[in-house]
Design a protein around this motif. Structure first.
Motif, PDB file in Angstrom:
ATOM      1  N   ASP A 113       6.177  -7.446   0.630  1.00  0.00           N
ATOM      2  CA  ASP A 113       6.546  -7.440   2.040  1.00  0.00           C
ATOM      3  C   ASP A 113       6.061  -6.192   2.777  1.00  0.00           C
ATOM      4  OD1 ASP A 113       7.813  -9.220   3.779  1.00  0.00           O
ATOM      5  OD2 ASP A 113       9.432  -7.756   4.074  1.00  0.00           O
ATOM      6  N   VAL A 114       6.021  -5.042   2.091  1.00  0.00           N
ATOM      7  CA  VAL A 114       5.593  -3.816   2.786  1.00  0.00           C
ATOM      8  C   VAL A 114       4.120  -3.907   3.190  1.00  0.00           C
ATOM      9  CG1 VAL A 114       7.303  -2.343   1.675  1.00  0.00           C
ATOM     10  CG2 VAL A 114       5.030  -2.534   0.663  1.00  0.00           C
ATOM     11  N   TRP A 115       3.357  -4.738   2.507  1.00  0.00           N
ATOM     12  CA  TRP A 115       1.955  -4.937   2.920  1.00  0.00           C
ATOM     13  C   TRP A 115       1.881  -5.961   4.050  1.00  0.00           C
ATOM     14  CZ3 TRP A 115      -0.131  -0.824   1.558  1.00  0.00           C
ATOM     15  CH2 TRP A 115       0.149  -0.240   0.322  1.00  0.00           C
ATOM     16  N   LEU A 137       5.820  -8.994 -10.999  1.00  0.00           N
ATOM     17  CA  LEU A 137       7.016  -8.385 -10.413  1.00  0.00           C
ATOM     18  C   LEU A 137       7.750  -9.342  -9.490  1.00  0.00           C
ATOM     19  CD1 LEU A 137       5.401  -5.010  -9.316  1.00  0.00           C
ATOM     20  CD2 LEU A 137       6.934  -5.321 -11.258  1.00  0.00           C
ATOM     21  N   MET A 175      -4.159  -0.235  -5.266  1.00  0.00           N
ATOM     22  CA  MET A 175      -5.560   0.038  -5.586  1.00  0.00           C
ATOM     23  C   MET A 175      -5.714   1.157  -6.598  1.00  0.00           C
ATOM     24  SD  MET A 175      -7.066  -0.241  -1.794  1.00  0.00           S
ATOM     25  CE  MET A 175      -8.769   0.247  -2.007  1.00  0.00           C
ATOM     26  N   THR A 206       9.960  -7.254  -2.137  1.00  0.00           N
ATOM     27  CA  THR A 206       9.876  -6.166  -1.162  1.00  0.00           C
ATOM     28  C   THR A 206       8.513  -5.492  -1.247  1.00  0.00           C
ATOM     29  OG1 THR A 206      12.213  -5.813  -1.514  1.00  0.00           O
ATOM     30  CG2 THR A 206      11.055  -4.092  -0.327  1.00  0.00           C
ATOM     31  N   ALA A 207       8.007  -5.313  -2.469  1.00  0.00           N
ATOM     32  CA  ALA A 207       6.729  -4.632  -2.658  1.00  0.00           C
ATOM     33  C   ALA A 207       5.586  -5.402  -1.998  1.00  0.00           C
ATOM     34  CB  ALA A 207       6.445  -4.429  -4.142  1.00  0.00           C
ATOM     35  N   TYR A 242       9.377   0.386   1.795  1.00  0.00           N
ATOM     36  CA  TYR A 242       9.972  -0.043   0.533  1.00  0.00           C
ATOM     37  C   TYR A 242      11.304   0.691   0.295  1.00  0.00           C
ATOM     38  CZ  TYR A 242      10.303  -1.285  -4.400  1.00  0.00           C
ATOM     39  OH  TYR A 242      10.715  -1.779  -5.608  1.00  0.00           O
ATOM     40  N   GLN A 297      -5.249  -3.308  -0.451  1.00  0.00           N
ATOM     41  CA  GLN A 297      -4.012  -2.988  -1.158  1.00  0.00           C
ATOM     42  C   GLN A 297      -3.218  -4.263  -1.459  1.00  0.00           C
ATOM     43  OE1 GLN A 297      -3.326  -0.293  -2.513  1.00  0.00           O
ATOM     44  NE2 GLN A 297      -3.578   1.531  -1.235  1.00  0.00           N
ATOM     45  N   GLN A 337      12.800  -6.498  -5.932  1.00  0.00           N
ATOM     46  CA  GLN A 337      11.895  -5.374  -5.703  1.00  0.00           C
ATOM     47  C   GLN A 337      10.464  -5.851  -5.528  1.00  0.00           C
ATOM     48  OE1 GLN A 337      14.474  -5.179  -7.715  1.00  0.00           O
ATOM     49  NE2 GLN A 337      15.160  -3.074  -8.046  1.00  0.00           N
ATOM     50  N   LYS A 395       4.089  -6.507   6.300  1.00  0.00           N
ATOM     51  CA  LYS A 395       4.588  -5.888   7.528  1.00  0.00           C
ATOM     52  C   LYS A 395       3.540  -4.977   8.168  1.00  0.00           C
ATOM     53  CE  LYS A 395       8.724  -7.559   8.114  1.00  0.00           C
ATOM     54  NZ  LYS A 395       8.314  -8.770   7.374  1.00  0.00           N
TER      55      LYS A 395
END
Lengths: 199, 385
Positions: B182-184, B171, A115, B179-180, A156, B160, B176, B186
């Motif tokens: 995936d962190v959301w 990306l 954001m 993964t970027a 991450y 987000q 990467q 999770k």
């Protein structure tokens, strides 16, 4: 602001650009500056310029410093196998004040937040990975803020670091010391139970 | 829960109003446009911190003034509670509980429980899924503090994640990038699952309570509410072991997110999750949003409100305050008779009506207020026959 003479209006405008300073505070500060002796004003101005000129960020850890590398990175007494990853330089100060941590730091300069247009490449992650590739570091403690963005950043990092065969830990979140269980919110208590340890 | 005193200053068409309410039925009688609903709105405002009629607080200020104030003195668990909601163009909204400033309306919801039935209600049945989610969220939030926090957290994670889907899709060809995203996921999944389980449980309870109320008011038909999540999960599972259910829901949520990843990246939004949930109202298994008559929808809505009342009573151990706006135009006399019978207990009720004859419908005494162009006069305090 049009009622003020130009130099005064300029001063107020500059002050208002600082965080958490609104029009009223800016006005009060400006009037205060007019009132105090000229030497004091010069000292303030010099301090501003001096800080800006002399303070750089450490090329190793990213923390603010006067010489590069910083005094923590060059301190032989510190445990070079341990790195604490934080979001901002002010977090380093907080951890240092505890006197409990004797490893090195890595300052990311923020947290992942789409954001705000901040992706993994916009904070100092590649710098951290480079440091880890030397093989000295055995454990990385991730001490980003316990909010949504800090959690995302910690997850991450964990994904990237674990394959390197380095231990990754996250600082515990839970109940504040001296706090009363009764006054903690459900999420905090749930986290505290999740992160319980054997006695 | 009892509302003892209400004070309004520069609110809608009231310059200054102070009234004392009766523990039983309170009837506001007056012609249209005199300010009856404004009183209902002010009382409701104390329960949620928000107007149910407009999102713009500015509209609540009396014409030509710059601020309004509402103060309500409640009796909750036999303790006195003062709720003040004020808004000024300069300072914005301020909510105080017994003089203590509340940081946000979020934190505040739930101090006072109020159930409202009025002409606007039909949009919950007839409107889009968003209306029904709003209804459910407000309902659950007023009972469970944890749900409020989860909702706020979920919204933030969702924003987000959506932004990443829009801006970060380039990306996605790298590890990467995956993964970027995936962190959301999770973070979205555990909060989302908690919200879903809560909704499933509450809709089930609400369904049986609304069904019981419907049976008393309408002569025929079986009213049912069904929670319709944005992806298929076994709903009966909510009765099984909690940890196992969370596990199962999380697994399905993740599987569905994986399946939809391409479409999500293409559209730049999260396609499944509690923000896409729905709720279906049916009578005898027929969806009344599309196939119900206006009368069926109104009766179902009233039954839902009465179910809501029973739910709050069951979960918090206290009666909420019931607000009935213009029920004589919403319900025919026989339905109203059932309604009065249903709420004949100790529930404090505020009713608006254009015709004083409505008083003849109550078996017990009521307090009557005459409303005329922004002023209110108490008419009698005794029985009305």
């Amino acid at each position: 602001m049009s009622r003020y003479v130009q130099p005064m209006a300029d001063l107020i405008e500059q002050l208002m650009r600082l965080p958490s300073i609104g029009p009223k505070t800016a006005q009060r500060l400006a009037f205060h500056i007019l009132k105090i002796p000229k030497e004091n004003v010069e000292r303030l101005a010099d301090a501003l310029i001096d800080a800006k000129n002399k303070i750089i960020s450490c090329s190793v850890c990213g923390n603010i410093t006067e010489q590069d590398p910083c005094s923590i990175c060059t301190d032989d007494r510190r445990d070079k196998t341990l790195i604490a990853v934080v979001e901002e330089s002010k977090d380093v100060i907080l951890l240092e004040r505890t006197g409990e941590f004797h490893g090195l730091y890595h300052v990311l300069g923020g947290a992942i937040s789409p954001m705000d247009g901040i992706g993994p490449d916009d904070i100092s992650i590649s710098g951290l990975l480079k440091r880890l590739s030397h093989g000295t570091v055995k454990e990385v403690i991730i001490a980003t803020d316990p909010n949504i963005e800090g959690e995302a950043t910690s997850m991450y990092l964990a994904r990237l670091i674990k394959p390197l065969d380095i231990k990754v830990t996250r600082i515990a979140h839970g109940l504040p010391v001296g706090g009363d269980l009764e006054y903690a919110d459900e999420v905090t208590i749930a986290r505290a139970i999740e992160g319980r340890r054997e006695l | 829960m009892l509302l003892e005193k209400l004070r309004l200053r520069n609110f809608r068409n009231y310059t200054s109003l102070d009234i004392e309410l009766f523990p039983g039925k309170n009837v506001l009688v007056g012609d249209n446009g005199q300010g009856k609903t404004n009183v209902i709105e002010a009382i409701h405002l104390c329960g949620t911190g928000k107007s149910y009629r407009t999102p713009r607080e500015n509209e609540l200020i009396k014409w030509g003034e710059s601020a309004f104030y509402t103060g309500s003195r409640f009796l909750r668990n036999n303790d006195s509670l003062l709720v003040e909601v004020a808004y000024s163009q300069e300072k914005g909204k301020r909510i105080r509980l017994d003089g203590v400033h509340q940081d946000s309306a979020m934190e505040y919801i739930g101090a006072v429980n109020i159930v409202i039935f009025g002409p606007d209600d039909l949009r919950i049945i007839k409107g889009g899924p968003g209306e029904r989610r709003r209804f459910l969220d407000l309902e659950i939030s007023s009972i469970y503090e944890g749900y409020r926090r989860d909702l706020a957290g979920y919204r933030r994670i969702l924003s987000q994640r959506n932004r990443f889907l829009k801006d970060g899709r380039h990306l996605m060809n790298s590890i990467q990038g995956k993964t970027a995203l995936d962190v959301w996921d999770k973070q979205l999944i555990p909060v989302g699952v908690r919200i879903m389980i809560k909704r499933a449980k509450i809709v089930e309870k609400l369904s049986s309570l609304a069904h019981a109320a419907y049976k008393e008011i309408a002569s025929t038909g079986f009213l049912k509410l069904d929670y319709l999540p944005s992806f298929d999960v076994p709903l009966d599972a909510t009765h099984r072991d909690k940890a196992a259910v969370i596990d199962e829901y999380s697994r399905i949520f993740q599987r569905e997110l994986n399946r939809l990843k391409k479409a999500e990246l293409l559209q730049g939004i999260t396609l499944i999750g509690p923000h896409r949930d729905n709720m279906v109202f049916s009578i005898d298994d027929v969806d009344i949003r599309t196939f119900g008559s206006q009368g069926q929808q109104r009766t179902a809505m009233l039954a839902l409100r009465l179910g809501e009342l029973d739910l709050i009573r069951n979960e918090t151990g206290e009666d909420p305050i019931l607000l009935l706006d213009d029920v004589s135009s919403e319900l025919d006399p026989s339905k109203r008779a059932h309604l009065w019978k249903y709420i004949d207990g100790d529930i404090q009720t505020v009713i608006t009506a254009t015709d004083q004859k409505i008083l003849n419908e109550f078996p017990k005494s009521a307090k009557v207020f005459k409303v005329q162009s922004g002023s209110i006069k108490e008419v009698n305090d005794g029985s009305s026959g």
